[in-house]
Motif scaffolding. Structure first.
Motif, PDB file in Angstrom:
ATOM      1  N   GLU A 254       0.826  -1.207   0.000  1.00  0.00           N
ATOM      2  CA  GLU A 254       0.000   0.000   0.000  1.00  0.00           C
ATOM      3  C   GLU A 254       0.861   1.259   0.000  1.00  0.00           C
ATOM      4  OE1 GLU A 254      -3.221   0.435  -0.364  1.00  0.00           O
ATOM      5  OE2 GLU A 254      -3.516  -1.727  -0.610  1.00  0.00           O
ATOM      6  N   VAL A 255       2.006   1.207   0.700  1.00  0.00           N
ATOM      7  CA  VAL A 255       2.910   2.361   0.722  1.00  0.00           C
ATOM      8  C   VAL A 255       3.465   2.624  -0.677  1.00  0.00           C
ATOM      9  CG1 VAL A 255       5.135   3.206   1.578  1.00  0.00           C
ATOM     10  CG2 VAL A 255       3.545   2.112   3.150  1.00  0.00           C
ATOM     11  N   VAL A 256       3.923   1.557  -1.329  1.00  0.00           N
ATOM     12  CA  VAL A 256       4.457   1.704  -2.684  1.00  0.00           C
ATOM     13  C   VAL A 256       3.385   2.232  -3.629  1.00  0.00           C
ATOM     14  CG1 VAL A 256       5.393   0.466  -4.685  1.00  0.00           C
ATOM     15  CG2 VAL A 256       6.199  -0.094  -2.383  1.00  0.00           C
ATOM     16  N   LYS A 257       2.182   1.663  -3.528  1.00  0.00           N
ATOM     17  CA  LYS A 257       1.085   2.084  -4.407  1.00  0.00           C
ATOM     18  C   LYS A 257       0.751   3.562  -4.196  1.00  0.00           C
ATOM     19  CE  LYS A 257      -2.465  -0.630  -4.464  1.00  0.00           C
ATOM     20  NZ  LYS A 257      -3.755  -1.248  -4.021  1.00  0.00           N
ATOM     21  N   ALA A 258       0.734   3.992  -2.935  1.00  0.00           N
ATOM     22  CA  ALA A 258       0.385   5.385  -2.635  1.00  0.00           C
ATOM     23  C   ALA A 258       1.410   6.347  -3.235  1.00  0.00           C
ATOM     24  CB  ALA A 258       0.293   5.582  -1.124  1.00  0.00           C
ATOM     25  N   PHE A 259       2.687   6.030  -3.095  1.00  0.00           N
ATOM     26  CA  PHE A 259       3.716   6.919  -3.644  1.00  0.00           C
ATOM     27  C   PHE A 259       3.765   6.846  -5.174  1.00  0.00           C
ATOM     28  CE2 PHE A 259       5.249   7.162   0.708  1.00  0.00           C
ATOM     29  CZ  PHE A 259       5.661   8.486   0.776  1.00  0.00           C
ATOM     30  N   ARG A 260       3.453   5.670  -5.731  1.00  0.00           N
ATOM     31  CA  ARG A 260       3.401   5.561  -7.193  1.00  0.00           C
ATOM     32  C   ARG A 260       2.284   6.444  -7.741  1.00  0.00           C
ATOM     33  NH1 ARG A 260       0.115   2.903 -10.265  1.00  0.00           N
ATOM     34  NH2 ARG A 260      -0.585   1.377  -8.711  1.00  0.00           N
ATOM     35  N   ARG A 261       1.130   6.397  -7.079  1.00  0.00           N
ATOM     36  CA  ARG A 261       0.008   7.214  -7.531  1.00  0.00           C
ATOM     37  C   ARG A 261       0.283   8.696  -7.301  1.00  0.00           C
ATOM     38  NH1 ARG A 261      -5.123   3.519  -5.353  1.00  0.00           N
ATOM     39  NH2 ARG A 261      -5.085   2.035  -7.107  1.00  0.00           N
TER      40      ARG A 261
ATOM     41  N   ALA B 280      12.643   1.762  -5.870  1.00  0.00           N
ATOM     42  CA  ALA B 280      11.339   2.388  -5.651  1.00  0.00           C
ATOM     43  C   ALA B 280      11.486   3.657  -4.817  1.00  0.00           C
ATOM     44  CB  ALA B 280      10.394   1.403  -4.969  1.00  0.00           C
ATOM     45  N   GLU B 281      12.328   3.580  -3.786  1.00  0.00           N
ATOM     46  CA  GLU B 281      12.565   4.747  -2.934  1.00  0.00           C
ATOM     47  C   GLU B 281      13.123   5.912  -3.752  1.00  0.00           C
ATOM     48  OE1 GLU B 281      12.555   7.243   0.038  1.00  0.00           O
ATOM     49  OE2 GLU B 281      12.021   5.181   0.513  1.00  0.00           O
ATOM     50  N   GLU B 282      14.091   5.621  -4.609  1.00  0.00           N
ATOM     51  CA  GLU B 282      14.737   6.671  -5.409  1.00  0.00           C
ATOM     52  C   GLU B 282      13.795   7.231  -6.472  1.00  0.00           C
ATOM     53  OE1 GLU B 282      18.199   4.824  -6.980  1.00  0.00           O
ATOM     54  OE2 GLU B 282      19.135   4.520  -5.011  1.00  0.00           O
ATOM     55  N   VAL B 283      13.146   6.339  -7.204  1.00  0.00           N
ATOM     56  CA  VAL B 283      12.276   6.779  -8.302  1.00  0.00           C
ATOM     57  C   VAL B 283      11.093   7.595  -7.790  1.00  0.00           C
ATOM     58  CG1 VAL B 283      10.661   5.957 -10.072  1.00  0.00           C
ATOM     59  CG2 VAL B 283      12.927   4.916  -9.868  1.00  0.00           C
ATOM     60  N   LEU B 284      10.528   7.172  -6.659  1.00  0.00           N
ATOM     61  CA  LEU B 284       9.324   7.826  -6.144  1.00  0.00           C
ATOM     62  C   LEU B 284       9.620   8.945  -5.151  1.00  0.00           C
ATOM     63  CD1 LEU B 284       7.097   4.649  -5.674  1.00  0.00           C
ATOM     64  CD2 LEU B 284       7.084   6.282  -7.576  1.00  0.00           C
ATOM     65  N   ASP B 285      10.918   9.118  -4.806  1.00  0.00           N
ATOM     66  CA  ASP B 285      11.312  10.175  -3.861  1.00  0.00           C
ATOM     67  C   ASP B 285      10.400  10.128  -2.638  1.00  0.00           C
ATOM     68  OD1 ASP B 285      12.655  12.340  -2.824  1.00  0.00           O
ATOM     69  OD2 ASP B 285      11.498  13.829  -3.937  1.00  0.00           O
ATOM     70  N   ALA B 286      10.424   8.968  -1.966  1.00  0.00           N
ATOM     71  CA  ALA B 286       9.419   8.655  -0.953  1.00  0.00           C
ATOM     72  C   ALA B 286       9.784   9.053   0.471  1.00  0.00           C
ATOM     73  CB  ALA B 286       9.118   7.159  -0.989  1.00  0.00           C
ATOM     74  N   PHE B 287      10.740   9.968   0.641  1.00  0.00           N
ATOM     75  CA  PHE B 287      11.086  10.491   1.978  1.00  0.00           C
ATOM     76  C   PHE B 287      11.486   9.372   2.948  1.00  0.00           C
ATOM     77  CE2 PHE B 287       7.535  13.004   0.196  1.00  0.00           C
ATOM     78  CZ  PHE B 287       8.214  14.181  -0.100  1.00  0.00           C
ATOM     79  N   ASP B 288      12.101   8.304   2.413  1.00  0.00           N
ATOM     80  CA  ASP B 288      12.539   7.138   3.208  1.00  0.00           C
ATOM     81  C   ASP B 288      11.370   6.304   3.739  1.00  0.00           C
ATOM     82  OD1 ASP B 288      15.278   7.204   2.930  1.00  0.00           O
ATOM     83  OD2 ASP B 288      15.592   8.508   4.657  1.00  0.00           O
ATOM     84  N   ALA B 289      10.156   6.603   3.287  1.00  0.00           N
ATOM     85  CA  ALA B 289       8.984   5.847   3.762  1.00  0.00           C
ATOM     86  C   ALA B 289       9.018   4.401   3.267  1.00  0.00           C
ATOM     87  CB  ALA B 289       7.702   6.531   3.307  1.00  0.00           C
ATOM     88  N   ILE B 290       9.448   4.206   2.022  1.00  0.00           N
ATOM     89  CA  ILE B 290       9.496   2.844   1.480  1.00  0.00           C
ATOM     90  C   ILE B 290      10.589   2.044   2.182  1.00  0.00           C
ATOM     91  CG2 ILE B 290      10.013   1.481  -0.579  1.00  0.00           C
ATOM     92  CD1 ILE B 290       8.543   3.595  -2.219  1.00  0.00           C
ATOM     93  N   ARG B 291      11.759   2.646   2.373  1.00  0.00           N
ATOM     94  CA  ARG B 291      12.828   1.957   3.116  1.00  0.00           C
ATOM     95  C   ARG B 291      12.354   1.627   4.531  1.00  0.00           C
ATOM     96  NH1 ARG B 291      16.375   6.189   1.086  1.00  0.00           N
ATOM     97  NH2 ARG B 291      17.544   5.444  -0.743  1.00  0.00           N
ATOM     98  N   GLY B 292      11.672   2.582   5.147  1.00  0.00           N
ATOM     99  CA  GLY B 292      11.205   2.361   6.510  1.00  0.00           C
ATOM    100  C   GLY B 292      10.204   1.232   6.595  1.00  0.00           C
ATOM    101  N   ALA B 293       9.260   1.193   5.647  1.00  0.00           N
ATOM    102  CA  ALA B 293       8.249   0.131   5.651  1.00  0.00           C
ATOM    103  C   ALA B 293       8.885  -1.231   5.420  1.00  0.00           C
ATOM    104  CB  ALA B 293       7.200   0.412   4.582  1.00  0.00           C
ATOM    105  N   ALA B 294       9.955  -1.252   4.632  1.00  0.00           N
ATOM    106  CA  ALA B 294      10.621  -2.525   4.323  1.00  0.00           C
ATOM    107  C   ALA B 294      11.258  -3.149   5.556  1.00  0.00           C
ATOM    108  CB  ALA B 294      11.680  -2.311   3.248  1.00  0.00           C
ATOM    109  N   LYS B 295      11.615  -2.329   6.541  1.00  0.00           N
ATOM    110  CA  LYS B 295      12.263  -2.857   7.750  1.00  0.00           C
ATOM    111  C   LYS B 295      11.330  -3.764   8.545  1.00  0.00           C
ATOM    112  CE  LYS B 295      15.229   1.202   8.378  1.00  0.00           C
ATOM    113  NZ  LYS B 295      15.547   2.361   9.277  1.00  0.00           N
ATOM    114  N   TYR B 296      10.038  -3.624   8.354  1.00  0.00           N
ATOM    115  CA  TYR B 296       9.062  -4.365   9.157  1.00  0.00           C
ATOM    116  C   TYR B 296       8.395  -5.497   8.386  1.00  0.00           C
ATOM    117  CZ  TYR B 296       9.771  -0.336  12.127  1.00  0.00           C
ATOM    118  OH  TYR B 296      10.363   0.641  12.897  1.00  0.00           O
ATOM    119  N   LEU B 297       8.961  -5.828   7.244  1.00  0.00           N
ATOM    120  CA  LEU B 297       8.384  -6.909   6.457  1.00  0.00           C
ATOM    121  C   LEU B 297       8.562  -8.241   7.152  1.00  0.00           C
ATOM    122  CD1 LEU B 297       9.461  -5.944   2.839  1.00  0.00           C
ATOM    123  CD2 LEU B 297       7.167  -5.886   3.803  1.00  0.00           C
TER     124      LEU B 297
END
Length: 273
Positions: free
Chosen positions: A21-28, A66-83
């Motif tokens: 959902e995080v990836v989808k939100a930043f992609r959109r 994904a983090e770089e392309v979407l410029d996601a403010f480290d949100a994608i990296r952060g979410a990945a830590k809890y997978l």
């Protein structure tokens, strides 16, 4: 094949779904469709869809791109830590799977089914759906996720030499189980580091008559082997046994169809469906 031994239930997939959902939100937010996003991160549209649906554990490479392309403010990296990594590998296979991650050479001979690394999602799903005792839907999805994660080796390790020798009857049956399986193998074989050879039906005797063989070489040039049977499998570290299996695999490479002949036969099989 390396299925889970069924002694434990798959872990929750909530973290995978949340990551998706995080990836989808930043992609959109970036106003990108999945089709537009895929080439930017270097992954296929089906992979993007699987990650966003929480069905596939993303690789470290995917997370970074994904983090770089979407410029996601480290949100994608952060979410990945809890997978949470859902269990889908058999307990006896996990040690071998860890060695695969850093192997510089990986050789596989298979006479029973299409090797896991070469399977399409449809082929793998059919295998898991027909497992006995039956798997539940969550168990099947967990195993598909684990299978897809393991298959990333073929894309993320361009300097690893992959060699596959597969019996002709296995490939014929594979195409019957999942049309498109041979197309998938042909696509993989276009990569410089992946070799696929077919052991033809006409070869009545060859070096692999004792069964499947799996071999790998570590970065420090140690060789290991793996043997699997019904509900069991074991890592082989004895140098003498490993040497014997290397000898058999080398003989099979000379007895199977050449790379060019193998690809030609696969194309014929594809055209005959």
């Amino acid at each position: 094949m390396a299925l889970d031994d069924g002694t434990s239930e798959p872990e929750t997939s909530d973290s995978l779904k949340a990551f998706g959902e995080v990836v989808k939100a930043f992609r959109r937010r970036a106003r990108l469709t999945q089709e537009q996003f895929a080439p930017l991160v270097g992954y296929s549209v089906p992979t993007i869809a699987s990650v966003e649906q929480g069905r596939r554990l993303p690789s470290a490479g995917f997370v970074e791109r994904a983090e770089e392309v979407l410029d996601a403010f480290d949100a994608i990296r952060g979410a990945a830590k809890y997978l949470s990594r859902r269990k889908g590998l058999a307990s006896w296979f996990r040690q071998w799977a860890e060695l695969e991650k850093t192997a510089i050479s990986l050789y596989t001979y298979e006479c029973r089914l299409v090797p896991g690394l070469l399977q399409t999602e449809e082929y793998a799903r059919r295998l898991f759906a027909n497992h006995l005792p039956p798997f539940g839907d969550d168990q099947i999805e967990a195993r598909l996720t684990a299978r897809a994660e393991r298959q990333q080796l073929l894309y993320e390790r361009p300097n690893t030499a992959f060699s596959f020798i597969v019996e002709e009857h296995v490939l014929v049956r594979g195409e019957q189980v999942a049309p498109g399986q041979i197309d998938h193998i042909l696509t993989l074989a276009e990569q410089r580091n992946i070799e696929v050879q077919v052991m033809p039906l006409a070869r009545a005797m060859h070096g692999g008559m004792d069964g499947p063989i799996a071999l790998l070489e570590t970065p420090d040039n140690q060789w290991f082997a793996y043997s699997e049977g019904q509900e069991s499998g074991h890592l082989i570290t004895d140098p003498k046994v490993v040497s014997t299996l290397q000898m058999r695999y080398a003989r099979m490479r000379s007895q199977a169809l050449s790379l060019e002949e193998s690809l030609s036969l696969l194309r014929q099989m594809r055209g005959a469906r």
